[in-house]
Design an enzyme around this catalytic site. Structure first.
Site, PDB file in Angstrom:
ATOM      1  CB  CYS A   1      -2.762 -13.512  38.541  1.00  0.00           C
ATOM      2  SG  CYS A   1      -2.471 -12.169  37.379  1.00  0.00           S
TER       3      CYS A   1
ATOM      4  CE  LYS B   1      -2.288  -6.943  -9.112  1.00  0.00           C
ATOM      5  NZ  LYS B   1      -1.209  -7.382  -8.206  1.00  0.00           N
TER       6      LYS B   1
ATOM      7  CB  ALA C   1      -0.932  -0.001   1.208  1.00  0.00           C
ATOM      8  CD  GLU C   2       4.210   4.622   2.609  1.00  0.00           C
ATOM      9  OE1 GLU C   2       4.843   5.697   2.510  1.00  0.00           O
ATOM     10  OE2 GLU C   2       3.064   4.562   3.100  1.00  0.00           O
ATOM     11  CE1 TYR C   3       7.609   0.222  -5.751  1.00  0.00           C
ATOM     12  CE2 TYR C   3       5.444  -0.132  -6.730  1.00  0.00           C
ATOM     13  CZ  TYR C   3       6.802   0.034  -6.867  1.00  0.00           C
ATOM     14  OH  TYR C   3       7.366   0.015  -8.121  1.00  0.00           O
TER      15      TYR C   3
ATOM     16  CB  CYS D   1      -1.060 -10.397  40.637  1.00  0.00           C
ATOM     17  SG  CYS D   1       0.086 -11.685  40.070  1.00  0.00           S
TER      18      CYS D   1
ATOM     19  CB  CYS E   1       2.559 -10.596  37.301  1.00  0.00           C
ATOM     20  SG  CYS E   1       0.895 -10.416  36.624  1.00  0.00           S
TER      21      CYS E   1
ATOM     22  CD  GLU F   1      -7.543 -14.332 -14.102  1.00  0.00           C
ATOM     23  OE1 GLU F   1      -7.002 -15.341 -13.650  1.00  0.00           O
ATOM     24  OE2 GLU F   1      -7.529 -14.011 -15.307  1.00  0.00           O
TER      25      GLU F   1
ATOM     26  CE  LYS G   1      -3.149  -4.122  -5.312  1.00  0.00           C
ATOM     27  NZ  LYS G   1      -1.924  -3.311  -5.405  1.00  0.00           N
TER      28      LYS G   1
ATOM     29  CB  SER H   1       2.943  -3.700 -14.583  1.00  0.00           C
ATOM     30  OG  SER H   1       2.395  -3.714 -13.294  1.00  0.00           O
TER      31      SER H   1
ATOM     32  CG  ASP I   1       0.566 -10.734  -2.905  1.00  0.00           C
ATOM     33  OD1 ASP I   1       1.294 -10.186  -3.752  1.00  0.00           O
ATOM     34  OD2 ASP I   1       0.546 -10.395  -1.710  1.00  0.00           O
TER      35      ASP I   1
ATOM     36  CE  LYS J   1      -5.772 -10.377 -17.512  1.00  0.00           C
ATOM     37  NZ  LYS J   1      -5.033 -11.638 -17.679  1.00  0.00           N
TER      38      LYS J   1
ATOM     39  CB  CYS K   1       1.786 -14.256  35.747  1.00  0.00           C
ATOM     40  SG  CYS K   1       1.189 -13.990  37.431  1.00  0.00           S
TER      41      CYS K   1
ATOM     42  CE1 TYR L   1      -5.263 -22.656 -10.042  1.00  0.00           C
ATOM     43  CE2 TYR L   1      -5.640 -20.755  -8.619  1.00  0.00           C
ATOM     44  CZ  TYR L   1      -5.820 -22.096  -8.905  1.00  0.00           C
ATOM     45  OH  TYR L   1      -6.567 -22.874  -8.055  1.00  0.00           O
TER      46      TYR L   1
END
Length: 672
Positions: free
Chosen positions: A434, A118, A36-38, A413, A410, A116, A316, A84, A120, A292, A428, A226
């Site tokens: 406790c 995606k 997600a960051e990329y 307690c 702990c 279909e 996504k 891609s 990973d 597609k 513990c 696949y």
């Protein structure tokens, strides 16, 4: 600096970051940031280049697909570029994609798409000549990839020879090599056991496995495949994508069973919602849906942009991994006394949910991942699984990041925290004293498969503890209706019902009582084995570890937990308090000494029954019967409630006796 200069500088910064992340992702198979960051970095670069085309260069990551081939593999040039896909993240963006497709095709009619999941994994190209696999290559930068033929040949899902004869002399198949979830979990478990490096996710595991320089290592990895498209062919293969995939299936190439042909954007969104709802139950990781244009003629008319086709797009899913900062690491105490480190995080949205805490499992995991307070980390949340810290981003570690230390006492307690040699979990030693363990222990004691105390739920247990009405689990049997009625959201009627439920629960079975005690690693099956082997609670209390191990399925570790539990003076005091409160169970006869009326009879329960299946099962087993989960020729009776399904039909086909609940009770009354 001018505004244009600032934009140009930001573009170069983004390109450098993306190139670095491409190298780690595609070449080293060790990503530094979540997908997600990329995606955010990549979309920011795309937007800036679109707004400022004067800064576009041919070496920009937006003009490329991956990265350079890894040294050690022969280079392969793709006759047809492996492109891609563009991504969309909302219904509005998908609608824009569909609008552009229809405009370019010059039609107002709904476009037929195939859809279909995606996968990973790692994109791969398989080249067949006269039906024989001659080459396997990674995507690489889209034009040049790596020759991984020897490794590809070890994947059982990929045929070395095509079936039949209905295929072109030259056929290049494009698809995804992936690692199923079960295989990934097993691979990481084995790596942890051996002290080796684990993989961050199935995608990295698949990529790392396929690109081993030694094919014998690849052969040991649980990889699958696949197909999702075609590359170079020497003759027309089909007139649509769906037909091409069906043809591939017929000649032995695996194709996603989820592939569907859809008409218009509305059906695409329905498909997306369906797959998203089933995402966590699928046996492999996916991060979206690919649409597609189905017609190959229309695909040809639509053509390509620099790095992606205009006729396909990836829709996504909400990110299951995100970046955030560890603001603190605290320790929680569970029902069995396990002291678990928990990361307190800067709140971040993951898979549509705001996450502010994540489990770190145990100190071994903290040390293995080297998680420190102040670190920027990747966290993952999938379905209902508790969010966890996947890995640290070392480049973002501040100078004042601090290592967490296991507390000596702990946090609840104050008892000593013990970490047994060879065990990852610290515990513990406060036992039932406790308060953290007391609450969870009572909740477990009252649960359906234990003492089955209806009405004694989690919130009420917490209130009883907070108000000082219970100190040990035995105290619940001293509760008065007036005390209960005074609690929040509890009236006189509810209080009386709970007192009745407590009284009812006193009549139980020895296996249920043993399970209810919450002894470490003593589940229902082990509790039943102990009861049947020793027959009495006193005999179990007096047994040493060697005697305990004579019980079926009880090994040295479980035996040590049981023996340790009964060695603790305060545990014996609680047990005596429970027995004094009136808890009792029928005596267990030694098998073979006294025949039980239903010995040798097998029952199967199906459909909606008025009592819980656990209650009926316990009643039947006390009479010697076996309760199975499926119908077979060895089944004697099927007990069918409302809406009984396939088990009832199977029993009818086999001519097995079928009972309703009333008939079952009549049988039990007759033999008791």
């Amino acid at each position: 600096m001018s505004q244009a200069g600032g934009v140009e500088r930001r573009i170069e910064e983004l390109r450098e970051q993306i190139r670095l992340h491409n190298y780690h992702y595609y070449v080293l198979d060790a990503p530094l940031i979540p997908d997600a960051e990329y995606d955010r970095l990549f979309r920011e670069l795309q937007q800036l280049e679109q707004e400022h085309p004067e800064f576009i260069t041919e070496d920009s990551p937006t003009r490329r697909v991956g990265d350079q081939p890894l040294p050690g593999f022969e280079e392969v040039r793709h006759a047809v570029r492996m492109l891609s896909l563009e991504n969309v993240f909302s219904e509005e963006e998908l609608a824009d994609f569909d609008r552009r497709v229809r405009e370019r095709l010059g039609t107002d009619m709904p476009v037929v798409y195939t859809a279909e999941p995606k996968l990973d994994g790692l994109a791969i190209s398989l080249r067949y000549e006269n039906g024989r696999l001659v080459q396997g290559a990674t995507r690489g930068d889209g034009e040049r990839g790596e020759d991984v033929t020897s490794n590809v040949r070890t994947i059982e899902a990929i045929p070395l020879r095509l079936l039949g004869k209905q295929y072109p002399a030259l056929l290049e198949v494009r698809g995804e090599v992936f690692m199923p979830k079960a295989g990934f979990e097993k691979l990481n478990a084995e790596a942890r056991k051996a002290g080796d490096k684990t993989f961050a996710n199935p995608r990295n595991a698949a990529a790392g496995s396929l690109r081993q320089l030694d094919p014998r290592l690849t052969a040991k990895r649980p990889l699958s495949f696949y197909a999702y498209g075609l590359g170079e062919t020497d003759e027309a293969f089909a007139d649509s994508h769906a037909a091409a995939m069906q043809q591939l299936r017929q000649i032995g190439i695996p194709v996603s069973p989820e592939l569907k042909r859809l008409e218009g954007i509305g059906q695409c969104l329905e498909y997306y919602a369906n797959i998203l709802a089933r995402r966590d139950s699928l046996p492999y990781e996916i991060d979206g849906v690919v649409y597609k244009v189905d017609s190959l003629a229309q695909q040809s008319r639509l053509g390509f942009v620099s790095r992606a086709p205009r006729w396909a797009v990836a829709h996504k899913f909400p990110a299951q991994e995100e970046l955030t900062v560890v603001e603190d690491i605290e320790f929680q105490v569970g029902r069995t006394g396990a002291v678990t480190p928990v990361a307190r995080l800067k709140p971040v949205t993951v898979a549509g949910v705001t996450v502010s805490n994540a489990t770190l499992h145990n100190m071994d995991e903290i040390e293995r991942k080297d998680v420190r307070v102040g670190d920027t980390v990747i966290i993952r949340r999938a379905g209902d699984v508790i969010p966890e810290v996947v890995q640290v981003v070392p480049d973002k570690r501040p100078g004042n990041a601090t290592r967490p230390e296991l507390p000596a006492h702990c946090p609840v307690c104050g008892s000593d925290v013990l970490r047994v040699e060879g065990e990852a979990v610290a515990r513990c030693s406060g036992g039932l004293y406790c308060s953290a363990q007391r609450r969870e222990g009572i909740k477990h004691f009252a649960s359906r498969k234990a003492m089955d105390i209806e009405g004694l739920g989690d919130k009420l247990v917490e209130q009883l503890d907070e108000n000082g009405l219970i100190k040990t689990v035995a105290d619940i049997y001293s509760l008065k209706a007036a005390d209960i009625a005074a609690l929040d959201r509890m009236g006189e009627k509810s209080a009386q019902n709970l007192v009745k439920a407590l009284e009812k629960s006193k009549s139980t079975t020895l296996p249920r009582f043993l399970y209810a005690l919450g002894i470490r690693e003593v589940g229902e099956a082990t509790a039943r084995s102990l009861a049947n082997h020793f027959l009495t609670l006193d005999a179990i209390e007096q047994a040493d570890e060697n005697a305990l191990q004579e019980t079926p399925d009880v090994g040295p570790i479980v035996a040590s937990h049981i023996a340790s539990f009964f060695r603790q003076e305060h545990n014996i005091e609680v047990l005596q308090g429970l027995i004094a409160a009136g808890i009792h169970w029928p005596a267990i006869e030694k098998p073979g000494q006294t025949a039980r009326p239903l010995d040798g009879k097998t029952f199967v329960l199906t459909g909606a029954l008025s009592r819980s299946r656990d209650q009926i099962k316990a009643q039947l087993e006390a009479l010697g019967a076996k309760v199975a989960g499926s119908v077979s020729g060895k089944t004697d009776y099927v007990v069918a409630g409302e809406a009984a399904g396939s088990k009832l039909a199977r029993a009818q086909d086999l001519g097995i006796d079928i009972l309703d609940e009333e008939q079952l009770q009549e049988m039990i009354n007759a033999v008791e």
